[in-house]
Enzyme design. Sequence first.
Site, PDB file in Angstrom:
ATOM      1  N   ASP A  32       0.851  -1.187   0.000  1.00 40.66           N
ATOM      2  CA  ASP A  32       0.000   0.000   0.000  1.00 40.66           C
ATOM      3  C   ASP A  32       0.889   1.239   0.000  1.00 40.66           C
ATOM      4  OD1 ASP A  32      -3.211   0.560   1.060  1.00 40.66           O
ATOM      5  OD2 ASP A  32      -1.750   2.212   1.105  1.00 40.66           O
ATOM      6  N   ASN A  89     -12.775  -3.085   2.568  1.00 37.02           N
ATOM      7  CA  ASN A  89     -13.781  -2.026   2.645  1.00 37.02           C
ATOM      8  C   ASN A  89     -14.698  -2.132   1.432  1.00 37.02           C
ATOM      9  OD1 ASN A  89     -12.655  -0.870   5.014  1.00 37.02           O
ATOM     10  ND2 ASN A  89     -11.076   0.128   3.768  1.00 37.02           N
ATOM     11  N   GLY A  95     -15.521   3.457   3.587  1.00 34.46           N
ATOM     12  CA  GLY A  95     -14.381   4.242   3.134  1.00 34.46           C
ATOM     13  C   GLY A  95     -13.676   3.672   1.924  1.00 34.46           C
ATOM     14  N   GLN A  96     -14.360   2.806   1.164  1.00 34.69           N
ATOM     15  CA  GLN A  96     -13.709   2.293  -0.057  1.00 34.69           C
ATOM     16  C   GLN A  96     -13.410   3.450  -0.990  1.00 34.69           C
ATOM     17  OE1 GLN A  96     -15.893  -0.660  -2.338  1.00 34.69           O
ATOM     18  NE2 GLN A  96     -14.162  -1.009  -3.712  1.00 34.69           N
ATOM     19  N   SER A  97     -12.147   3.561  -1.393  1.00 31.29           N
ATOM     20  CA  SER A  97     -11.740   4.680  -2.247  1.00 31.29           C
ATOM     21  C   SER A  97     -11.270   4.227  -3.619  1.00 31.29           C
ATOM     22  CB  SER A  97     -10.645   5.503  -1.565  1.00 31.29           C
ATOM     23  OG  SER A  97      -9.509   4.708  -1.321  1.00 31.29           O
ATOM     24  N   HIS A 102      -9.952  -5.125  -3.198  1.00 30.85           N
ATOM     25  CA  HIS A 102      -8.615  -5.296  -2.611  1.00 30.85           C
ATOM     26  C   HIS A 102      -8.762  -5.667  -1.151  1.00 30.85           C
ATOM     27  CE1 HIS A 102      -9.824  -1.066  -2.545  1.00 30.85           C
ATOM     28  NE2 HIS A 102      -9.232  -0.968  -1.378  1.00 30.85           N
ATOM     29  N   LEU A 103      -7.948  -6.611  -0.748  1.00 32.47           N
ATOM     30  CA  LEU A 103      -7.889  -7.050   0.634  1.00 32.47           C
ATOM     31  C   LEU A 103      -6.684  -6.385   1.284  1.00 32.47           C
ATOM     32  CD1 LEU A 103      -9.231  -9.177   2.579  1.00 32.47           C
ATOM     33  CD2 LEU A 103      -7.310 -10.669   1.956  1.00 32.47           C
ATOM     34  N   HIS A 104      -6.935  -5.599   2.326  1.00 29.73           N
ATOM     35  CA  HIS A 104      -5.821  -5.032   3.092  1.00 29.73           C
ATOM     36  C   HIS A 104      -5.253  -6.118   4.004  1.00 29.73           C
ATOM     37  CE1 HIS A 104      -6.754  -0.646   2.380  1.00 29.73           C
ATOM     38  NE2 HIS A 104      -7.968  -1.145   2.157  1.00 29.73           N
TER      39      HIS A 104
HETATM   40  P1  DGP Z   1      -9.690   1.577   0.359  1.00 29.06           P
HETATM   41  O1  DGP Z   1      -9.851   2.845   1.149  1.00 29.06           O
HETATM   42  O2  DGP Z   1     -10.101   0.352   1.163  1.00 29.06           O
HETATM   43  O3  DGP Z   1     -10.348   1.656  -0.996  1.00 29.06           O
HETATM   44  O4  DGP Z   1      -8.118   1.420   0.149  1.00 29.06           O
HETATM   45  C1  DGP Z   1      -7.429   1.878  -0.965  1.00 29.06           C
HETATM   46  C2  DGP Z   1      -5.970   1.779  -0.636  1.00 29.06           C
HETATM   47  O5  DGP Z   1      -5.244   1.939  -1.842  1.00 29.06           O
HETATM   48  C3  DGP Z   1      -5.460   2.857   0.318  1.00 29.06           C
HETATM   49  O6  DGP Z   1      -5.011   2.239   1.533  1.00 29.06           O
HETATM   50  C4  DGP Z   1      -4.319   3.507  -0.408  1.00 29.06           C
HETATM   51  C5  DGP Z   1      -4.017   2.565  -1.552  1.00 29.06           C
HETATM   52  N1  DGP Z   1      -3.597   3.232  -2.766  1.00 29.06           N
HETATM   53  C6  DGP Z   1      -4.222   4.264  -3.384  1.00 29.06           C
HETATM   54  N2  DGP Z   1      -3.562   4.618  -4.488  1.00 29.06           N
HETATM   55  C7  DGP Z   1      -2.491   3.764  -4.578  1.00 29.06           C
HETATM   56  C8  DGP Z   1      -1.432   3.634  -5.525  1.00 29.06           C
HETATM   57  O7  DGP Z   1      -1.317   4.352  -6.508  1.00 29.06           O
HETATM   58  N3  DGP Z   1      -0.515   2.662  -5.278  1.00 29.06           N
HETATM   59  C9  DGP Z   1      -0.604   1.830  -4.182  1.00 29.06           C
HETATM   60  N4  DGP Z   1       0.358   0.923  -4.038  1.00 29.06           N
HETATM   61  N5  DGP Z   1      -1.592   1.932  -3.280  1.00 29.06           N
HETATM   62  C10 DGP Z   1      -2.524   2.887  -3.485  1.00 29.06           C
END
Ligand code: DGP
Length: 116
Positions: A32, A89, A95-97, A102-104
């Site tokens: 991340d 999320n 807060g899904q962005s 994707h699994l954190h």
């Molecule tokens: P969520 O909020 O659950 O949708 O998590 C999205 C995650 O994606 C957040 O923790 C940050 C990560 N992220 C966003 N943009 C990028 C990127 O360009 N590269 C990587 N490696 N991670 C990213």
Amino acid sequence: MSESDCLFCNIRDEKIPAAIVYRDNDVLAFKDVTPRAPLHLLVIPLRHIASLTDARPEDAELFGKLMLAGARLAADAGHGEDGFRVVMNAGPNAGQSVFHVHLHVLAGRELAWPPG
Ligand code: DGP
């Protein structure tokens, strides 16, 4: 949204750089970019699925593979014993962005419960 507009499809296709730690025929894992713990990986399906809310019954095996890959990567990083968290999320209240499933995978510190 088309796959060419999807950030994680572009990481999958190596059009956008990321610190990739694992890839097989079904899933990809990378660090991340804004880590919330000493280990913070994202495990994604190679196939574009926008959100867990879009998953179908036939995707059950794929979602199991995400979980198993996350657990194995956490263990491989040395967190099989001290523990780790996997979280997905789904939707705005969570807060899904990024709208590619994707699994954190978070580890390396004590993680508060419940999350915010
Ligand atoms: P969520 O909020 O659950 O949708 O998590 C999205 C995650 O994606 C957040 O923790 C940050 C990560 N992220 C966003 N943009 C990028 C990127 O360009 N590269 C990587 N490696 N991670 C990213």
